[in-house]
Enzyme design. Structure first.
Site, PDB file in Angstrom:
ATOM      1  CE1 TYR B 115      49.597  22.042  46.975  1.00  0.00           C
ATOM      2  CE2 TYR B 115      48.435  24.039  46.347  1.00  0.00           C
ATOM      3  CZ  TYR B 115      48.488  22.862  47.063  1.00  0.00           C
ATOM      4  OH  TYR B 115      47.436  22.499  47.847  1.00  0.00           O
ATOM      5  CE1 TYR B 154      45.300  26.643  45.819  1.00  0.00           C
ATOM      6  CE2 TYR B 154      46.269  25.785  47.830  1.00  0.00           C
ATOM      7  CZ  TYR B 154      45.544  25.599  46.679  1.00  0.00           C
ATOM      8  OH  TYR B 154      45.039  24.371  46.395  1.00  0.00           O
ATOM      9  NE  ARG B 164      40.273  24.754  48.775  1.00  0.00           N
ATOM     10  CZ  ARG B 164      40.611  23.484  49.030  1.00  0.00           C
ATOM     11  NH1 ARG B 164      41.466  22.858  48.254  1.00  0.00           N
ATOM     12  NH2 ARG B 164      40.092  22.834  50.054  1.00  0.00           N
ATOM     13  CG  HIS B 167      44.291  22.360  51.622  1.00  0.00           C
ATOM     14  ND1 HIS B 167      44.214  23.621  51.083  1.00  0.00           N
ATOM     15  CD2 HIS B 167      44.667  21.543  50.606  1.00  0.00           C
ATOM     16  CE1 HIS B 167      44.530  23.579  49.800  1.00  0.00           C
ATOM     17  NE2 HIS B 167      44.817  22.326  49.477  1.00  0.00           N
ATOM     18  CG  HIS B 169      46.027  17.889  48.772  1.00  0.00           C
ATOM     19  ND1 HIS B 169      44.804  17.902  48.139  1.00  0.00           N
ATOM     20  CD2 HIS B 169      46.530  19.128  48.611  1.00  0.00           C
ATOM     21  CE1 HIS B 169      44.593  19.095  47.612  1.00  0.00           C
ATOM     22  NE2 HIS B 169      45.636  19.864  47.883  1.00  0.00           N
TER      23      HIS B 169
END
Lengths: 199, 249
Positions: B115, B154, B164, B167, B169
């Site tokens: 991120y 990640y 995770r 995905h 958000h």
């Protein structure tokens, strides 16, 4: 078997996660230049009618630790109790604001004007209040709460009237700490837990 | 920032939220919920004008690259690395009606699962051409689309070896503050979905499956990008003709 209803189920919520700022307040995450400015940066514009106020606080977890990664959205009426988009609303009041708990201290700050009394929609006037929606890592579905003010008459408010344990009403009342300055801490869990709504 | 809209002044009451459609606040498998979940029940109250109104955003807010995450970080000068995908779908309400002109925001990691956030310290590198945020307004039929790259899985500190699934958000406004929703979209066939305690905060498998976007070859562009379809349902308004409310309230 009975007839099938033609309604849909709401999409399930998921946590906003620790990096919610990337999407909602990019500058907080260190992302500049994708948008001209963060959405919902200001609750009001210059020239908004009413009493300017500043509300500060923290969001505390069940251990008393302030969340450093929470995102809050607020929604409120103008000084006359009219929501943006309704006829006669003050064009300088955005009503909506987005702000984050500080990375280091967990403190948040909302600069706005004191909202007026608004109809409940089911009879009677609500005391001046600001609706909050709180998301963060570890919060699976956004929490709804409200800020009321200790220097207003809250006795006739129809929403506060729904709280059976009257001492819990106090968790929704911002404390006046100076001229136009209020403190509103939110306790997610435990002693003096803030009232959260399902509205 | 905002613009007037015909639906905006509507104050029909919202259908009370079906909390069984959502994850519970407390779920010890997702450890952070343990200290961040209220212990007292929510106070259930009918929506008021406050929840039945909400911010609406005009088309003047949206820049031409805002829904193109492949290009929006560099302003179109260079493209992000990764599997190029179109993510598209409709926003509807519980009555099956499209939700037009509503803001949809997304954010995600890059192709390596990193991120762009000051607090992400995962050693997978940043992509200098990828920011990870996008936004758009639904059209008059509730339709939206984003062009992006497929995010990588990640690791995260929960149990000893937690990853995770890929995905994206999602943040959706609707037309009322009480419709506000944040969720996550997963990808068809990802084996990490079944191992993820965040996905499994949703206890109803049918509801979790609704967060899994299907591969949609009909919307893919040959020799350019694949596509996934993801529809979203927000709370609806009660439509009864016999609201017992005094005139003007």
């Amino acid at each position: 078997m009975v007839q099938k209803l033609d309604t849909l189920r709401e999409t399930p919520s998921q946590t906003a996660g620790p990096y919610v700022h990337i999407g909602c307040i990019p500058s907080f995450a260190g992302i500049e230049g994708v948008y001209p400015e963060d959405l919902g940066k200001r609750a009001i514009e210059e020239g908004a009618r009413g009493t300017p106020i500043t509300i500060t606080g923290q969001i505390l977890d069940g251990t008393g630790w302030a969340l450093r990664d929470a995102l809050i959205e607020s929604w409120q009426a103008d000084a006359a109790g009219i929501y943006p988009g309704q006829p006669g609303a003050d064009p300088k009041v955005n009503g909506f604001c987005r702000f984050a708990a500080d990375k280091e201290t967990g403190e948040f700050m909302l600069k706005t004007i004191k909202p007026g009394r608004v109809p409940s929609g089911w009879g009677g006037l609500q005391a001046p209040h600001i609706a909050l929606w709180i998301v963060a890592r570890g919060i699976n579905i956004g929490l709804q709460t409200r800020i009321y003010f200790e220097d207003e008459d809250n006795s006739e408010d129809p929403v506060l009237a729904r709280i059976e344990q009257r001492h819990r009403v106090d968790t929704l009342i911002a404390k006046r700490i100076g001229d136009g300055q209020y403190r509103f801490d939110i306790r997610l869990q435990g002693e003096n837990e803030t009232v959260f709504f399902d509205m | 920032m905002t613009a007037s809209h015909p639906n905006r002044a509507s104050t029909l009451p919202l259908i009370p939220r079906d909390r069984t459609a959502h994850p519970p606040a407390y779920d010890p498998d997702y450890k952070t919920t343990v200290t961040r979940s209220p212990r007292w029940p929510l106070i259930s109250v009918d929506s008021t004008t406050t929840e039945e109104t909400g911010p609406l955003f005009g088309h003047d807010l949206i820049g031409p690259l805002d829904n193109n995450l492949i290009l929006n970080y560099t302003g179109g000068k260079a493209a992000a690395v990764g599997e190029r995908i179109l993510v598209h779908g409709r926003v509807l309400d519980e009555n099956g009606r499209p939700v037009p002109n509503t803001l949809v925001e997304i954010w995600q990691a890059n192709a390596g699962g990193r991120y762009r956030h000051v607090k992400d310290t995962y050693f997978a590198p940043l992509d200098p051409n990828f920011g990870g945020c996008g936004r758009t307004l639904t059209d008059e039929n509730g339709y939206y689309q984003f062009l992006t790259i497929k995010p990588g899985a990640y690791p995260w500190p929960n149990r000893g070896n937690e990853w995770r699934p890929s995905h994206i958000h999602y943040s959706i406004f609707g037309h009322a503050f009480g419709q506000r929703l944040i969720s996550q979209m997963y990808f068809e066939g990802d084996p990490l979905i079944d191992r993820c305690p965040i996905a499994h905060t949703i206890k109803d498998r049918g509801q979790l499956d609704r967060l899994v976007a299907a591969l949609d070859m009909s919307a893919a562009r040959p020799m350019d990008f694949l596509a996934y379809k993801f529809d979203i349902v927000l709370r609806g308004r009660r439509q009864t003709m016999f609201e017992n409310r005094p005139e003007g309230l």
